[in-house]
Design a protein around this motif. Structure first.
Motif, PDB file in Angstrom:
ATOM      1  N   ILE A 116     -17.041  20.767 -17.586  1.00 44.99           N
ATOM      2  CA  ILE A 116     -16.809  21.123 -18.999  1.00 44.99           C
ATOM      3  C   ILE A 116     -15.309  21.363 -19.192  1.00 44.99           C
ATOM      4  CG2 ILE A 116     -17.145  22.901 -20.781  1.00 44.99           C
ATOM      5  CD1 ILE A 116     -19.991  23.303 -19.700  1.00 44.99           C
ATOM      6  N   LYS A 117     -14.737  22.094 -18.245  1.00 47.62           N
ATOM      7  CA  LYS A 117     -13.299  22.380 -18.309  1.00 47.62           C
ATOM      8  C   LYS A 117     -12.482  21.087 -18.269  1.00 47.62           C
ATOM      9  CE  LYS A 117     -10.627  26.098 -16.394  1.00 47.62           C
ATOM     10  NZ  LYS A 117     -10.414  26.887 -15.161  1.00 47.62           N
ATOM     11  N   ALA A 118     -12.987  20.104 -17.514  1.00 46.49           N
ATOM     12  CA  ALA A 118     -12.277  18.828 -17.383  1.00 46.49           C
ATOM     13  C   ALA A 118     -12.499  17.916 -18.589  1.00 46.49           C
ATOM     14  CB  ALA A 118     -12.722  18.124 -16.103  1.00 46.49           C
ATOM     15  N   GLY A 119     -13.418  18.289 -19.492  1.00 42.75           N
ATOM     16  CA  GLY A 119     -13.568  17.525 -20.731  1.00 42.75           C
ATOM     17  C   GLY A 119     -14.925  16.896 -20.993  1.00 42.75           C
ATOM     18  N   ALA A 120     -15.931  17.200 -20.170  1.00 39.13           N
ATOM     19  CA  ALA A 120     -17.258  16.628 -20.431  1.00 39.13           C
ATOM     20  C   ALA A 120     -17.803  17.147 -21.761  1.00 39.13           C
ATOM     21  CB  ALA A 120     -18.214  16.987 -19.302  1.00 39.13           C
ATOM     22  N   THR A 121     -18.494  16.282 -22.500  1.00 38.68           N
ATOM     23  CA  THR A 121     -19.045  16.688 -23.791  1.00 38.68           C
ATOM     24  C   THR A 121     -20.576  16.758 -23.764  1.00 38.68           C
ATOM     25  OG1 THR A 121     -18.781  14.376 -24.419  1.00 38.68           O
ATOM     26  CG2 THR A 121     -17.158  15.917 -25.261  1.00 38.68           C
ATOM     27  N   VAL A 122     -21.166  16.077 -22.781  1.00 36.76           N
ATOM     28  CA  VAL A 122     -22.621  16.114 -22.614  1.00 36.76           C
ATOM     29  C   VAL A 122     -22.928  16.329 -21.141  1.00 36.76           C
ATOM     30  CG1 VAL A 122     -24.804  14.861 -22.949  1.00 36.76           C
ATOM     31  CG2 VAL A 122     -22.878  14.410 -24.485  1.00 36.76           C
ATOM     32  N   LEU A 123     -23.842  17.245 -20.852  1.00 34.09           N
ATOM     33  CA  LEU A 123     -24.255  17.480 -19.465  1.00 34.09           C
ATOM     34  C   LEU A 123     -25.701  17.036 -19.310  1.00 34.09           C
ATOM     35  CD1 LEU A 123     -22.957  21.106 -18.809  1.00 34.09           C
ATOM     36  CD2 LEU A 123     -21.811  18.949 -18.282  1.00 34.09           C
ATOM     37  N   ASN A 124     -25.954  16.219 -18.322  1.00 37.22           N
ATOM     38  CA  ASN A 124     -27.316  15.736 -18.124  1.00 37.22           C
ATOM     39  C   ASN A 124     -27.918  16.378 -16.877  1.00 37.22           C
ATOM     40  OD1 ASN A 124     -29.629  14.181 -18.412  1.00 37.22           O
ATOM     41  ND2 ASN A 124     -28.757  12.451 -17.302  1.00 37.22           N
ATOM     42  N   ILE A 125     -29.164  16.851 -17.034  1.00 38.87           N
ATOM     43  CA  ILE A 125     -29.880  17.494 -15.926  1.00 38.87           C
ATOM     44  C   ILE A 125     -31.085  16.613 -15.579  1.00 38.87           C
ATOM     45  CG2 ILE A 125     -30.978  19.637 -15.132  1.00 38.87           C
ATOM     46  CD1 ILE A 125     -29.573  21.130 -17.397  1.00 38.87           C
ATOM     47  N   PRO A 126     -30.868  15.501 -14.896  1.00 37.33           N
ATOM     48  CA  PRO A 126     -31.980  14.575 -14.682  1.00 37.33           C
ATOM     49  C   PRO A 126     -32.976  15.024 -13.612  1.00 37.33           C
ATOM     50  CG  PRO A 126     -29.990  13.724 -13.674  1.00 37.33           C
ATOM     51  CD  PRO A 126     -29.598  14.974 -14.383  1.00 37.33           C
ATOM     52  N   ASP A 127     -34.219  14.615 -13.826  1.00 34.96           N
ATOM     53  CA  ASP A 127     -35.233  14.730 -12.778  1.00 34.96           C
ATOM     54  C   ASP A 127     -35.331  13.322 -12.183  1.00 34.96           C
ATOM     55  OD1 ASP A 127     -37.291  15.655 -11.161  1.00 34.96           O
ATOM     56  OD2 ASP A 127     -38.833  15.180 -12.644  1.00 34.96           O
ATOM     57  N   THR A 128     -34.311  12.997 -11.412  1.00 28.34           N
ATOM     58  CA  THR A 128     -34.103  11.633 -10.931  1.00 28.34           C
ATOM     59  C   THR A 128     -35.298  11.052 -10.174  1.00 28.34           C
ATOM     60  OG1 THR A 128     -31.763  12.165 -10.754  1.00 28.34           O
ATOM     61  CG2 THR A 128     -32.495  10.192  -9.582  1.00 28.34           C
ATOM     62  N   VAL A 129     -35.953  11.898  -9.390  1.00 24.49           N
ATOM     63  CA  VAL A 129     -37.038  11.380  -8.553  1.00 24.49           C
ATOM     64  C   VAL A 129     -38.428  11.716  -9.096  1.00 24.49           C
ATOM     65  CG1 VAL A 129     -35.673  11.260  -6.446  1.00 24.49           C
ATOM     66  CG2 VAL A 129     -36.826  13.392  -7.018  1.00 24.49           C
ATOM     67  N   ARG A 137     -33.092  26.525 -18.145  1.00 20.99           N
ATOM     68  CA  ARG A 137     -32.619  27.789 -18.734  1.00 20.99           C
ATOM     69  C   ARG A 137     -31.656  28.498 -17.795  1.00 20.99           C
ATOM     70  NH1 ARG A 137     -38.019  29.275 -21.490  1.00 20.99           N
ATOM     71  NH2 ARG A 137     -37.545  28.623 -23.636  1.00 20.99           N
ATOM     72  N   ALA A 138     -32.018  28.544 -16.513  1.00 21.92           N
ATOM     73  CA  ALA A 138     -31.177  29.256 -15.541  1.00 21.92           C
ATOM     74  C   ALA A 138     -29.813  28.587 -15.421  1.00 21.92           C
ATOM     75  CB  ALA A 138     -31.881  29.291 -14.185  1.00 21.92           C
ATOM     76  N   VAL A 139     -29.813  27.250 -15.366  1.00 23.62           N
ATOM     77  CA  VAL A 139     -28.538  26.526 -15.241  1.00 23.62           C
ATOM     78  C   VAL A 139     -27.689  26.760 -16.492  1.00 23.62           C
ATOM     79  CG1 VAL A 139     -27.465  24.244 -15.076  1.00 23.62           C
ATOM     80  CG2 VAL A 139     -29.476  24.778 -13.681  1.00 23.62           C
ATOM     81  N   MET A 140     -28.318  26.670 -17.668  1.00 21.30           N
ATOM     82  CA  MET A 140     -27.568  26.848 -18.913  1.00 21.30           C
ATOM     83  C   MET A 140     -26.980  28.263 -19.000  1.00 21.30           C
ATOM     84  SD  MET A 140     -29.940  24.673 -21.604  1.00 21.30           S
ATOM     85  CE  MET A 140     -28.983  24.898 -23.102  1.00 21.30           C
ATOM     86  N   GLU A 141     -27.748  29.245 -18.559  1.00 19.83           N
ATOM     87  CA  GLU A 141     -27.260  30.625 -18.634  1.00 19.83           C
ATOM     88  C   GLU A 141     -26.065  30.868 -17.723  1.00 19.83           C
ATOM     89  OE1 GLU A 141     -30.659  33.117 -17.986  1.00 19.83           O
ATOM     90  OE2 GLU A 141     -31.452  32.597 -19.988  1.00 19.83           O
ATOM     91  N   ARG A 142     -26.022  30.146 -16.609  1.00 18.08           N
ATOM     92  CA  ARG A 142     -24.933  30.400 -15.644  1.00 18.08           C
ATOM     93  C   ARG A 142     -23.741  29.463 -15.794  1.00 18.08           C
ATOM     94  NH1 ARG A 142     -28.733  31.676 -10.344  1.00 18.08           N
ATOM     95  NH2 ARG A 142     -30.388  32.465 -11.679  1.00 18.08           N
ATOM     96  N   THR A 143     -23.815  28.506 -16.726  1.00 20.28           N
ATOM     97  CA  THR A 143     -22.714  27.551 -16.881  1.00 20.28           C
ATOM     98  C   THR A 143     -21.698  28.079 -17.895  1.00 20.28           C
ATOM     99  OG1 THR A 143     -24.148  25.695 -16.325  1.00 20.28           O
ATOM    100  CG2 THR A 143     -22.132  25.173 -17.526  1.00 20.28           C
ATOM    101  N   ILE A 144     -20.448  28.151 -17.458  1.00 25.15           N
ATOM    102  CA  ILE A 144     -19.402  28.660 -18.351  1.00 25.15           C
ATOM    103  C   ILE A 144     -18.987  27.572 -19.335  1.00 25.15           C
ATOM    104  CG2 ILE A 144     -17.043  29.633 -18.434  1.00 25.15           C
ATOM    105  CD1 ILE A 144     -17.643  30.446 -15.406  1.00 25.15           C
ATOM    106  N   GLY A 145     -19.032  27.883 -20.606  1.00 24.85           N
ATOM    107  CA  GLY A 145     -18.623  26.924 -21.640  1.00 24.85           C
ATOM    108  C   GLY A 145     -19.775  26.089 -22.164  1.00 24.85           C
ATOM    109  N   ILE A 146     -21.005  26.435 -21.779  1.00 26.14           N
ATOM    110  CA  ILE A 146     -22.186  25.621 -22.140  1.00 26.14           C
ATOM    111  C   ILE A 146     -22.327  25.468 -23.658  1.00 26.14           C
ATOM    112  CG2 ILE A 146     -23.858  27.538 -22.206  1.00 26.14           C
ATOM    113  CD1 ILE A 146     -24.626  24.209 -20.523  1.00 26.14           C
ATOM    114  N   GLU A 147     -21.857  26.480 -24.411  1.00 25.07           N
ATOM    115  CA  GLU A 147     -22.001  26.438 -25.878  1.00 25.07           C
ATOM    116  C   GLU A 147     -21.133  25.341 -26.510  1.00 25.07           C
ATOM    117  OE1 GLU A 147     -20.658  28.854 -24.103  1.00 25.07           O
ATOM    118  OE2 GLU A 147     -18.571  28.864 -24.763  1.00 25.07           O
ATOM    119  N   LYS A 148     -20.179  24.793 -25.722  1.00 29.25           N
ATOM    120  CA  LYS A 148     -19.295  23.766 -26.279  1.00 29.25           C
ATOM    121  C   LYS A 148     -19.852  22.357 -26.115  1.00 29.25           C
ATOM    122  CE  LYS A 148     -15.758  25.327 -23.818  1.00 29.25           C
ATOM    123  NZ  LYS A 148     -14.444  25.593 -23.217  1.00 29.25           N
ATOM    124  N   VAL A 149     -20.907  22.203 -25.296  1.00 35.12           N
ATOM    125  CA  VAL A 149     -21.391  20.856 -24.972  1.00 35.12           C
ATOM    126  C   VAL A 149     -22.859  20.675 -25.349  1.00 35.12           C
ATOM    127  CG1 VAL A 149     -19.767  20.613 -23.051  1.00 35.12           C
ATOM    128  CG2 VAL A 149     -22.066  21.524 -22.630  1.00 35.12           C
TER     129      VAL A 149
END
Ligand SMILES: [Zn+2]
Length: 519
Positions: free
Chosen positions: A167-180, A193-205
């Motif tokens: 996010i700090k480097a400029g990402a605008t969308v974060l994807n949390i895939p269930d790849t497998v 929910r847990a990942v979103m709560e612990r990610t700094i700057g999540i409200e910007k993306v």
């Protein structure tokens, strides 16, 4: 709580379609740039927000597909996939640079198992590489999606650390895939929910999910993620994709729409384009839709039991939770016949998203008239296949003639004439049946060696004069390629399907065709 919630206003969920990237990775599917462009135009009509057009570094064909789509489809955001390295990102940017609203989609795996065995990198190295990649992508374009591959099997704290960094480097969308395709709805919701709560700057993306269907849970997991507050759902038309496929766009959209009371979100999808899009993707990819497939299967709105039929006749909502007209099915069933004029046929083709040049249209119309003489009702499927055969004129190897003899006490034999390079090549072969004999004759003529790994035949409609549609997947060396053919004669349909696969393999350089003088 970091989830944004508006009162009284329906939250808008974005639909990120990856039919042309993940869907195109389905075993046996191989679309050329023209076919991709045709699907892309239809996806824009369908109203997807983001269209992932391909993985440009994967092949020159992929690059060309992305380049043309970015240039020609300007009403939606066009994304291209790139691994988290400079070469991939440069290549993705080159393909996208002519676009109106390009998005670079870069990814790296974050699960312990992928980092250890696949990447052979430490978590610190992965973190650094992810940030570096996003930073580079950001120097090219403002819209950057970062995917943590195999996110659902990653550690929450590490994933949040990577996300905070990108996010700090400029990402605008974060994807949390269930790849497998390993997650379950309850677990996935809690994880997001847990990942979103612990990610700094999540409200910007924006937060996205991308679910695979290995346990048949792709749609359920995606819908659960909506409850966790994500903003974007990744999906494919008809649910095609790697292995068991992706979340099906039509199922997600219709679940969100039909159960708005549960999800309180809306999408920008024009639902009346769903049936048409589904048909187009099925035909061009050669992936037949199972009859009982939700929303777009042939039987999805068919009522068989007498009790059900009686109920529906009295009041549709007794057994129908949504109307077929909402997904555009009533339009689909309009039939044309031998009295249909130029205008009606032209209109149907336009409705199908097939914009033909005048001379192309005249050719299709002439063959439409011939077919209408043999067949009482010319269906949408028939018309589509007529237009496709016309497109295949660009093929380098074409069918000149076919003669087959088979019977109870005969050895099935096929004689085939093909045109290649302005020359007619001919040969004959015997086989276990007429179709096998015909395929062997093609291989003999061309000096190729294909192994049939999938063959399916279905009637385009129910009548006795129905055209047969054959889908094949053929293996040439290590490469699988699909083909589809249509004819009132099923052996000819089979041969046309096989030849389409041959042409596709030939264009990709997977096979060489024997020159006549070398024979
Ligand atoms: Zn995928």
């Amino acid at each position: 709580m970091l989830v944004r919630k508006e009162v009284n206003v329906m939250r808008r969920i974005e639909i990120f379609d990856t039919t042309l990237r993940d869907g195109e990775q389905s075993p046996g599917v191989a679309l050329n740039a023209d076919e991709k462009l045709q699907i892309a135009h239809q996806l824009a009509k369908l109203g997807v927000n983001v269209l992932e057009a391909g993985f440009p570094i994967a092949s020159p064909g992929d690059f060309e597909g992305v380049r043309r789509i970015a240039q020609e489809v300007r009403s939606v955001s066009v994304a291209a996939l790139a691994r988290a390295n400079a070469k991939d990102i440069e290549c993705a940017w080159q393909a996208l640079s002519g676009g109106a609203s390009p998005r670079i989609h870069t990814f790296i795996a974050t699960s312990p198992i992928h980092m250890l065995y696949k990447l052979q990198k430490s978590p610190e190295e992965v973190l650094e590489q992810a940030i570096e990649a996003v930073r580079l992508a950001k120097s090219k374009v403002s819209d950057i999606e970062f995917s943590a591959e195999d996110a659902s099997r990653s550690e929450v704290d590490f994933l949040a650390k990577v996300f905070s960094g990108v996010i700090k480097a400029g990402a605008t969308v974060l994807n949390i895939p269930d790849t497998v395709g390993y997650a379950t709805p309850e677990e996935y919701t809690a994880f997001i929910r847990a990942v979103m709560e612990r990610t700094i700057g999540i409200e910007k993306v924006k937060v996205s999910v991308h679910c695979h269907n290995d346990l048949g849970l792709a749609v359920a997991n995606s819908l659960a993620a909506v409850g966790a507050g994500v903003h974007q759902l990744e999906c494919t038309v008809n649910g095609i994709g790697e292995r068991a496929g992706n979340a099906a766009l039509e199922e997600l959209v219709m679940a969100l729409r039909t159960r708005r009371d549960q999800y309180s979100v809306e999408t920008s999808i024009v639902t009346t384009e769903i049936a048409r899009t589904s048909q187009m993707v099925s035909r061009l990819t050669g992936m037949i839709i199972q009859h009982n497939k939700a929303i777009v299967g042939k039987n999805a709105f068919a009522h068989e039991s007498g009790i059900h039929q009686d109920g529906v006749l009295k009041e549709r909502s007794t057994y129908e939770i949504m109307s077929p007209s909402v997904i555009g099915i009533d339009v689909e069933s309009i039939v044309l016949g031998k009295h249909s004029g130029r205008h009606a046929v032209h209109q149907r083709l336009t409705d199908l998203g097939l914009d033909l040049a005048e001379d192309q249209f005249e050719d299709v119309f002439a063959r439409f008239k011939q077919l209408a003489d043999r067949k009482r009702d010319v269906t949408t499927a028939d018309l589509f296949s007529l237009a496709q055969v016309q497109k295949e004129k660009a093929d380098q190897i074409t069918l000149e003639y076919l003669q087959v003899s088979s019977g109870t006490h005969l050895v099935p034999t096929a004689t085939i004439g093909l045109m290649y390079n302005g020359e007619r090549l001919e040969d004959a072969a015997c086989g276990d049946g007429p179709v096998d004999a015909a395929f062997k004759a093609i291989d003999k003529v061309l000096g190729t060696r294909g192994t049939l790994s999938h063959y399916s035949l279905q009637a385009l409609d129910g009548g006795e004069d129905a055209q047969g549609e054959v889908a094949v997947t053929v293996k040439f060396g290590e490469n699988l390629v699909g083909g589809r053919g249509v004819s009132t004669d099923i052996i000819e349909a089979s041969v046309r399907g096989y030849l389409q696969a041959v042409n596709r393999a030939f264009v990709r350089g997977w096979i060489k065709v024997r020159e006549k003088n070398a024979r």
